[in-house]
Write a protein that holds these residues in place. Structure first.
Motif, short mmCIF file in Angstrom:
data_model
loop_
_atom_site.label_atom_id
_atom_site.label_comp_id
_atom_site.label_asym_id
_atom_site.label_seq_id
_atom_site.Cartn_x
_atom_site.Cartn_y
_atom_site.Cartn_z
N SER A 43 29.63 41.92 36.89
CA SER A 43 30.10 43.31 36.85
C SER A 43 30.21 43.82 35.42
O SER A 43 29.85 44.96 35.12
CB SER A 43 31.45 43.44 37.54
N ASP A 79 36.18 45.64 39.43
CA ASP A 79 34.91 46.27 39.09
C ASP A 79 35.09 47.77 38.87
O ASP A 79 34.51 48.35 37.96
CB ASP A 79 33.88 46.07 40.21
N GLU A 128 24.60 44.55 42.65
CA GLU A 128 25.35 43.33 42.35
C GLU A 128 25.78 42.67 43.65
O GLU A 128 26.30 43.33 44.54
CB GLU A 128 26.62 43.65 41.54
N VAL A 130 28.23 39.66 45.22
CA VAL A 130 29.32 38.74 44.96
C VAL A 130 29.22 37.61 45.98
O VAL A 130 28.89 37.85 47.12
CB VAL A 130 30.69 39.44 45.15
MG LIG Z 1 31.75 41.41 40.14
#
Ligand SMILES: [Mg+2]
Ligand SMILES: Nc1nc2c(ncn2[C@@H]2O[C@H](COP(=O)(O)OP(=O)(O)O)[C@@H](O)[C@H]2O)c(=O)[nH]1
Length: 300
Positions: A43, A79, A128, A130
């Motif tokens: 992030s 984030d 992104e 996770v």
């Molecule tokens: Mg992250």
């Protein structure tokens, strides 16, 4: 915009018209995936990449995907705070996606959302993910360029390999280059890439070093996105990937459509009876499926 994304996440009905328009207008965005173990700095890195791309005049949409959001709500909150410096910039959009509300799978909902962001003209879409595992690998399939982030200091135990992420990387990044062992991690990665020769030598996967917090190495990383794009274009690999992606997508859509056309997938009474018979070992699960499918009426 946000409502349309939510509708797509929830797989609202009557989206087909919207989808046709989205498809016709798509295909322009650069989709860059950023993946790696939690805490590797994805992030923070995306925040720095966003700043660099804005500096270069590009618009940037960030899609933060969290397959396990129930457990990591804190990470997404972090984030948000991290991306806060971009919130007033109309050239940046940040969107978080979780499994909650994404019926039909997070990978599919993400791919719809990315298609929408592409269609409405975002130049870069940064995705992104996770967490680690198959969900992450599936989501990364929608990126043109996959960036795998590895933190240093893990000794022989490189997380990218544990997570099965060595193979999916177009670009490796050793982030937190300010920490000890960063160089060693980078050379370990390079060594393993050489051993594997994963891309058949056509694209030599670079191992880059960044300090996401200070944006060290981030300009070089953004340059590498460009180099990879040029390689995708000139080698034909870009077209091959787009084709593969579309083939997967069409498969899913055909399956969806067939499922939608099946009326009364199962008569509940018959279904319950089949469960009893299978539990009682009177019939096999396969025989029960045969019987249940015989009950299905398909609309034509
Ligand atoms: Mg992250
Ligand atoms: N020392 C150092 N810490 C970093 C760097 N980049 C990120 N971090 C820190 O690593 C932690 C995890 O970062 P985050 O971006 O949330 O990781 P993510 O879970 O992969 O998204 C945070 O405390 C960041 O401040 C870096 O380049 N150097």
């Amino acid at each position: 915009m946000t409502r349309l994304i939510s509708a797509i996440e929830a797989r609202a009905p009557r989206l087909d018209t919207a989808r046709a328009a989205i498809h016709a207008d798509g295909g322009q965005a650069r989709v860059v995936g950023v993946t790696g173990a939690p805490g590797s700095g994805k992030s923070t890195l995306i925040d720095s990449i966003t700043a660099e791309l804005r500096h270069r005049g590009k618009s940037v949409a960030v899609v933060a995907v969290d397959p396990s959001s129930a457990l990591t709500g804190g990470a997404l909150l972090g984030d948000r705070i991290r991306m806060a410096r971009h919130t007033l910039d109309p050239g940046v959009l940040v969107r978080s996606m979780s499994s909650r509300g994404a019926f039909g799978g997070l990978a599919r909902a993400t791919s719809d959302v990315v298609a929408l962001l592409d269609a409405v003209g975002w130049e870069y879409v940064l995705v992104e993910t996770v967490g680690v595992g198959q969900a992450e690998v599936d989501i990364m399939k929608l990126a043109d360029t996959v960036t795998v982030v590895t933190p240093p200091g893990l000794g022989d135990d490189i997380q990218a390999i544990k997570a099965g992420l060595l193979e999916v990387a177009d670009i490796h990044v050793v982030n937190k280059a300010d920490l000890p062992d960063a160089k060693r991690t980078a050379s370990d990665l390079l060594f393993m890439l050489k051993m594997g020769d994963l891309h058949g030598g056509a694209w030599s996967v670079p191992v880059m070093m960044t300090e996401a917090l200070t944006a060290q190495g981030v300009s070089e990383l953004v340059d590498a996105f460009g180099a990879h794009q040029r390689w995708l274009d000139s080698s034909g690999e870009g077209l091959r990937r787009r084709r593969k992606r579309m083939a997967d997508r069409l498969n899913v859509l055909v399956r969806d459509r067939l499922m939608e056309r099946i009326e009364n997938p199962c008569n509940m009474a018959v279904f319950e009876e089949m469960v009893d018979r299978v539990v009682g070992r009177a019939i096999s699960p396969q025989a029960a499926v045969d019987a249940l499918i015989d009950n299905v009426r398909v609309q034509v």
